[in-house]
Design a protein around this motif. Structure first.
Motif, PDB file in Angstrom:
ATOM      1  N   THR A   1       0.817  -1.114   0.156  1.00  0.00           N
ATOM      2  CA  THR A   1       0.033   0.103  -0.026  1.00  0.00           C
ATOM      3  C   THR A   1       0.835   1.195  -0.069  1.00  0.00           C
ATOM      4  O   THR A   1       1.440   1.880   1.097  1.00  0.00           O
ATOM      5  N   ASP A   2       1.322   1.689  -1.221  1.00  0.00           N
ATOM      6  CA  ASP A   2       2.318   2.899  -1.559  1.00  0.00           C
ATOM      7  C   ASP A   2       1.990   3.408  -2.770  1.00  0.00           C
ATOM      8  O   ASP A   2       1.075   3.064  -3.452  1.00  0.00           O
ATOM      9  N   PHE A   3       2.483   4.445  -3.078  1.00  0.00           N
ATOM     10  CA  PHE A   3       2.275   5.227  -4.016  1.00  0.00           C
ATOM     11  C   PHE A   3       2.530   4.437  -5.472  1.00  0.00           C
ATOM     12  O   PHE A   3       2.086   4.655  -6.500  1.00  0.00           O
ATOM     13  N   ASP A   4       3.798   3.603  -5.461  1.00  0.00           N
ATOM     14  CA  ASP A   4       4.157   2.746  -6.583  1.00  0.00           C
ATOM     15  C   ASP A   4       3.193   1.588  -6.913  1.00  0.00           C
ATOM     16  O   ASP A   4       3.525   1.017  -7.796  1.00  0.00           O
ATOM     17  N   ASN A   5       2.208   1.568  -5.971  1.00  0.00           N
ATOM     18  CA  ASN A   5       1.364   0.189  -6.344  1.00  0.00           C
ATOM     19  C   ASN A   5      -0.201   0.728  -6.264  1.00  0.00           C
ATOM     20  O   ASN A   5      -0.807  -0.036  -6.656  1.00  0.00           O
ATOM     21  N   CYS A   6      -0.503   1.702  -5.709  1.00  0.00           N
ATOM     22  CA  CYS A   6      -1.871   2.191  -5.848  1.00  0.00           C
ATOM     23  C   CYS A   6      -2.307   3.269  -6.861  1.00  0.00           C
ATOM     24  O   CYS A   6      -1.578   4.009  -7.193  1.00  0.00           O
ATOM     25  N   VAL A   7      -3.497   3.127  -7.276  1.00  0.00           N
ATOM     26  CA  VAL A   7      -4.017   4.079  -8.479  1.00  0.00           C
ATOM     27  C   VAL A   7      -5.467   4.432  -8.283  1.00  0.00           C
ATOM     28  O   VAL A   7      -6.250   3.629  -7.561  1.00  0.00           O
ATOM     29  N   ALA A   8      -5.667   5.648  -8.662  1.00  0.00           N
ATOM     30  CA  ALA A   8      -7.292   5.829  -8.747  1.00  0.00           C
ATOM     31  C   ALA A   8      -8.222   4.858  -9.630  1.00  0.00           C
ATOM     32  O   ALA A   8      -7.522   4.446 -10.523  1.00  0.00           O
ATOM     33  N   CYS A   9      -9.335   4.666  -9.108  1.00  0.00           N
ATOM     34  CA  CYS A   9     -10.012   3.514  -9.999  1.00  0.00           C
ATOM     35  C   CYS A   9     -11.352   3.764  -9.607  1.00  0.00           C
ATOM     36  O   CYS A   9     -12.071   3.966  -8.719  1.00  0.00           O
ATOM     37  N   CYS A  10     -12.382   3.803 -11.009  1.00  0.00           N
ATOM     38  CA  CYS A  10     -13.652   3.780 -10.693  1.00  0.00           C
ATOM     39  C   CYS A  10     -14.138   2.655  -9.910  1.00  0.00           C
ATOM     40  O   CYS A  10     -13.617   1.344 -10.198  1.00  0.00           O
ATOM     41  N   ARG A  11     -15.467   2.558  -9.754  1.00  0.00           N
ATOM     42  CA  ARG A  11     -16.014   1.509  -9.066  1.00  0.00           C
ATOM     43  C   ARG A  11     -16.151   0.147  -9.943  1.00  0.00           C
ATOM     44  O   ARG A  11     -15.885  -0.975  -9.716  1.00  0.00           O
ATOM     45  N   ALA A  12     -16.677   0.396 -11.319  1.00  0.00           N
ATOM     46  CA  ALA A  12     -17.005  -0.713 -12.387  1.00  0.00           C
ATOM     47  C   ALA A  12     -15.412  -1.339 -12.500  1.00  0.00           C
ATOM     48  O   ALA A  12     -15.251  -2.400 -12.566  1.00  0.00           O
ATOM     49  N   CYS A  13     -14.352  -0.691 -12.799  1.00  0.00           N
ATOM     50  CA  CYS A  13     -13.206  -1.095 -12.930  1.00  0.00           C
ATOM     51  C   CYS A  13     -12.564  -1.884 -11.641  1.00  0.00           C
ATOM     52  O   CYS A  13     -11.838  -3.052 -11.952  1.00  0.00           O
ATOM     53  N   ASN A  14     -12.691  -1.273 -10.607  1.00  0.00           N
ATOM     54  CA  ASN A  14     -12.196  -1.906  -9.467  1.00  0.00           C
ATOM     55  C   ASN A  14     -13.014  -3.328  -8.946  1.00  0.00           C
ATOM     56  O   ASN A  14     -12.228  -4.375  -8.968  1.00  0.00           O
TER      57      ASN A  14
END
Length: 168
Positions: free
Chosen positions: A108-121
């Motif tokens: 759980t860090d900047f290099d592994n996390c991205v913004a994501c919409c619910r449908a894609c998540n």
């Protein structure tokens, strides 16, 4: 600009945005100098005042960020400009996704996390993007403090004002 005031450190580096009430309090306490006033007029008991738009602290205070931008969900969403890293959608709510799922050892860090919409998540779930048939529009990255401040300023709508004042 939503009634916010740009607050600059004593050395004219960006500190953040404060609401007009806080800015007025700092102004009356003589802790800031006002560089620019907004069009907002505040009616006092005996007189009217214009709300500050850009204020600079009289003294330099220690920087909020030491060497790195602190990791948080909100900072990941701001870095990605509140757009899904898979489809580019800005449909709310925007969530945070682990590119390599935590169940597979992803951090759980900047290099592994991205913004994501619910449908894609939901579609990606606990899979890797290629396993789900999805591709990232950009790779996740640790923003520098300067990049992050620029991103936050542009998102807040005050970047143009700083350029106008010659501060950006």
């Amino acid at each position: 600009m939503n009634g916010n005031c740009i607050l600059l450190n004593g050395d004219y580096t960006f500190l953040g945005l404060v609401d007009w009430k806080k800015a007025m309090g700092l102004m009356f306490a003589e802790k800031v100098r006002i560089l620019k006033f907004s069009d907002r007029v505040i009616q006092g008991v005996g007189r009217t005042f214009r709300a500050p738009a850009v204020a600079v602290l009289v003294k330099v205070v220690r920087s909020v960020y030491r060497g790195r931008v602190p990791f948080s969900r909100r900072n990941v969403l701001a870095r990605d400009r509140f757009a899904c890293a898979y489809c580019g959608s800005r449909i709310k709510p925007i969530t945070m996704d682990h590119v390599i799922p935590r169940s597979r050892g992803g951090k759980t860090d900047f290099d592994n996390c991205v913004a994501c919409c619910r449908a894609c998540n939901h579609k990606k779930g606990a899979l890797l993007p290629r396993e789900a048939g999805m591709a990232l529009r950009h790779r996740p990255w640790q923003p520098t403090i300067a990049e992050f401040i620029r991103i936050r300023l542009r998102h807040s709508g005050v970047y143009g004002l700083l350029v106008e004042l010659g501060l950006a």
